[in-house]
Enzyme design. Structure first.
Site, PDB file in Angstrom:
ATOM      1  N   HIS A 131      -7.012  -5.560   2.177  1.00  0.00           N
ATOM      2  CA  HIS A 131      -6.120  -4.968   2.920  1.00  0.00           C
ATOM      3  C   HIS A 131      -5.268  -6.110   4.028  1.00  0.00           C
ATOM      4  O   HIS A 131      -6.148  -6.782   4.641  1.00  0.00           O
ATOM      5  CB  HIS A 131      -6.565  -3.948   3.793  1.00  0.00           C
ATOM      6  CG  HIS A 131      -6.919  -2.768   3.205  1.00  0.00           C
ATOM      7  ND1 HIS A 131      -6.165  -1.637   2.846  1.00  0.00           N
ATOM      8  CD2 HIS A 131      -8.112  -2.290   2.611  1.00  0.00           C
ATOM      9  CE1 HIS A 131      -6.734  -0.580   2.495  1.00  0.00           C
ATOM     10  NE2 HIS A 131      -8.050  -0.787   2.235  1.00  0.00           N
TER      11      HIS A 131
ATOM     12  N   HIS B 155     -10.183  -5.205  -2.865  1.00  0.00           N
ATOM     13  CA  HIS B 155      -8.847  -5.495  -2.532  1.00  0.00           C
ATOM     14  C   HIS B 155      -8.893  -5.904  -1.025  1.00  0.00           C
ATOM     15  O   HIS B 155      -9.591  -5.265  -0.179  1.00  0.00           O
ATOM     16  CB  HIS B 155      -8.144  -4.062  -2.656  1.00  0.00           C
ATOM     17  CG  HIS B 155      -8.735  -2.778  -2.167  1.00  0.00           C
ATOM     18  ND1 HIS B 155      -9.571  -1.941  -2.946  1.00  0.00           N
ATOM     19  CD2 HIS B 155      -8.536  -2.239  -1.333  1.00  0.00           C
ATOM     20  CE1 HIS B 155     -10.085  -1.216  -2.407  1.00  0.00           C
ATOM     21  NE2 HIS B 155      -9.257  -1.174  -1.385  1.00  0.00           N
TER      22      HIS B 155
ATOM     23  N   ASN C  96     -12.681  -3.060   2.841  1.00  0.00           N
ATOM     24  CA  ASN C  96     -13.783  -2.237   2.788  1.00  0.00           C
ATOM     25  C   ASN C  96     -14.772  -2.154   1.897  1.00  0.00           C
ATOM     26  O   ASN C  96     -14.439  -2.323   0.780  1.00  0.00           O
ATOM     27  CB  ASN C  96     -13.048  -0.862   2.921  1.00  0.00           C
ATOM     28  CG  ASN C  96     -12.008  -0.621   4.082  1.00  0.00           C
ATOM     29  OD1 ASN C  96     -12.384  -1.351   4.871  1.00  0.00           O
ATOM     30  ND2 ASN C  96     -10.885  -0.047   3.840  1.00  0.00           N
TER      31      ASN C  96
ATOM     32  N   VAL D  52     -11.110   3.039  -3.558  1.00  0.00           N
ATOM     33  CA  VAL D  52     -10.678   2.791  -4.851  1.00  0.00           C
ATOM     34  C   VAL D  52     -11.610   1.384  -5.224  1.00  0.00           C
ATOM     35  O   VAL D  52     -11.926   0.457  -4.423  1.00  0.00           O
ATOM     36  CB  VAL D  52      -9.324   2.189  -5.063  1.00  0.00           C
ATOM     37  CG1 VAL D  52      -8.919   1.301  -6.511  1.00  0.00           C
ATOM     38  CG2 VAL D  52      -8.265   2.929  -4.420  1.00  0.00           C
TER      39      VAL D  52
ATOM     40  N   ASP E 155       0.889  -1.132  -0.065  1.00  0.00           N
ATOM     41  CA  ASP E 155      -0.176   0.034  -0.097  1.00  0.00           C
ATOM     42  C   ASP E 155       0.934   1.243  -0.099  1.00  0.00           C
ATOM     43  O   ASP E 155       1.933   1.136   0.750  1.00  0.00           O
ATOM     44  CB  ASP E 155      -0.957   0.131   1.145  1.00  0.00           C
ATOM     45  CG  ASP E 155      -2.203   1.052   0.966  1.00  0.00           C
ATOM     46  OD1 ASP E 155      -3.356   0.619   0.979  1.00  0.00           O
ATOM     47  OD2 ASP E 155      -1.769   2.231   1.016  1.00  0.00           O
ATOM     48  N   ILE E 156       0.572   2.134  -0.664  1.00  0.00           N
ATOM     49  CA  ILE E 156       1.081   3.430  -0.858  1.00  0.00           C
ATOM     50  C   ILE E 156       1.226   4.234   0.514  1.00  0.00           C
ATOM     51  O   ILE E 156       2.088   5.063   0.558  1.00  0.00           O
ATOM     52  CB  ILE E 156       0.701   4.137  -2.127  1.00  0.00           C
ATOM     53  CG1 ILE E 156       1.863   5.344  -2.640  1.00  0.00           C
ATOM     54  CG2 ILE E 156      -0.558   5.032  -1.967  1.00  0.00           C
ATOM     55  CD1 ILE E 156       1.452   5.897  -3.934  1.00  0.00           C
TER      56      ILE E 156
HETATM   57  P1  5GP Z   1      -9.664   1.649   0.207  1.00  0.00           P
HETATM   58  O1  5GP Z   1      -9.761   3.057   1.054  1.00  0.00           O
HETATM   59  O2  5GP Z   1     -10.531   1.548  -0.872  1.00  0.00           O
HETATM   60  O3  5GP Z   1     -10.217   0.443   1.175  1.00  0.00           O
HETATM   61  O4  5GP Z   1      -8.247   1.330   0.149  1.00  0.00           O
HETATM   62  C1  5GP Z   1      -7.518   1.895  -0.790  1.00  0.00           C
HETATM   63  C2  5GP Z   1      -6.008   1.703  -0.776  1.00  0.00           C
HETATM   64  O5  5GP Z   1      -5.293   1.835  -1.820  1.00  0.00           O
HETATM   65  C3  5GP Z   1      -5.606   2.971   0.317  1.00  0.00           C
HETATM   66  O6  5GP Z   1      -4.979   2.208   1.717  1.00  0.00           O
HETATM   67  C4  5GP Z   1      -4.416   3.659  -0.482  1.00  0.00           C
HETATM   68  O7  5GP Z   1      -3.510   3.971   0.261  1.00  0.00           O
HETATM   69  C5  5GP Z   1      -4.149   2.532  -1.482  1.00  0.00           C
HETATM   70  N1  5GP Z   1      -3.770   3.381  -2.763  1.00  0.00           N
HETATM   71  C6  5GP Z   1      -4.286   4.146  -3.538  1.00  0.00           C
HETATM   72  N2  5GP Z   1      -3.867   4.386  -4.702  1.00  0.00           N
HETATM   73  C7  5GP Z   1      -2.584   3.626  -4.482  1.00  0.00           C
HETATM   74  C8  5GP Z   1      -1.590   3.401  -5.775  1.00  0.00           C
HETATM   75  O8  5GP Z   1      -1.397   4.207  -6.698  1.00  0.00           O
HETATM   76  N3  5GP Z   1      -0.566   2.578  -5.333  1.00  0.00           N
HETATM   77  C9  5GP Z   1      -0.847   1.824  -4.215  1.00  0.00           C
HETATM   78  N4  5GP Z   1       0.179   0.910  -4.009  1.00  0.00           N
HETATM   79  N5  5GP Z   1      -1.522   1.954  -3.158  1.00  0.00           N
HETATM   80  C10 5GP Z   1      -2.637   2.780  -3.821  1.00  0.00           C
END
Ligand code: 5GP
Length: 121
Positions: free
Chosen positions: A102, A100, A87, A96, A30-31
């Site tokens: 986590h 996915h 989520n 996103v 994760d970024i």
């Molecule tokens: P969500 O909030 O949808 O459950 O999680 C999305 C996750 O994707 C976040 O933890 C965010 O940091 C990660 N993320 C978003 N854009 C990128 C990206 O371009 N690269 C990587 N490696 N992680 C990303």
């Protein structure tokens, strides 16, 4: 569904720190990590949310959990314990719209996980 940033990562159009890949799934860091080890496991098939998982996707979704444990074992982080979270939509904090898992590991994780201090009604 329209492409997300994760489609670009799958297609190697943008870089990611990839930990595991096969024909079904991809795992990458994760970024914005929330634990010493925080990676995401995604299916290569674009499914927007948990609500969009079809019956035929059951094996694929189960595979994501296997990938999570496999990567953690490779890094010596499985036995001490970890957390997986998926989520869903606004209330779940999804940002996103490509499912996915986590995977958070490498330190004791607090429970409950929310930090909003909202009263549960
Ligand atoms: P969500 O909030 O949808 O459950 O999680 C999305 C996750 O994707 C976040 O933890 C965010 O940091 C990660 N993320 C978003 N854009 C990128 C990206 O371009 N690269 C990587 N490696 N992680 C990303």
């Amino acid at each position: 569904m329209s492409d997300t940033i994760f489609t670009k990562i799958i297609n190697k159009d943008i870089p990611a720190d990839i930990l595991y890949e096969d024909d079904i799934a991809l795992a990458f860091k994760d970024i914005n990590p929330q634990a010493p080890m925080h990676f995401l496991v995604i299916p290569k098939k674009a499914i927007a949310t948990i609500n969009d998982i079809e019956r035929e996707d059951r094996e694929l979704v189960g595979h994501l959990t296997w990938v999570a444990a496999h990567v953690l074992k490779e890094h010596g982080l499985a036995e001490q314990g970890f957390r997986t979270v998926m989520n869903c939509n606004e209330y779940g904090g999804q940002t996103v719209y490509h499912i996915h898992l986590h995977v958070l590991a490498g330190k004791p994780l607090g429970w409950p996980p929310y930090s909003d201090k909202l009263k549960i009604e």
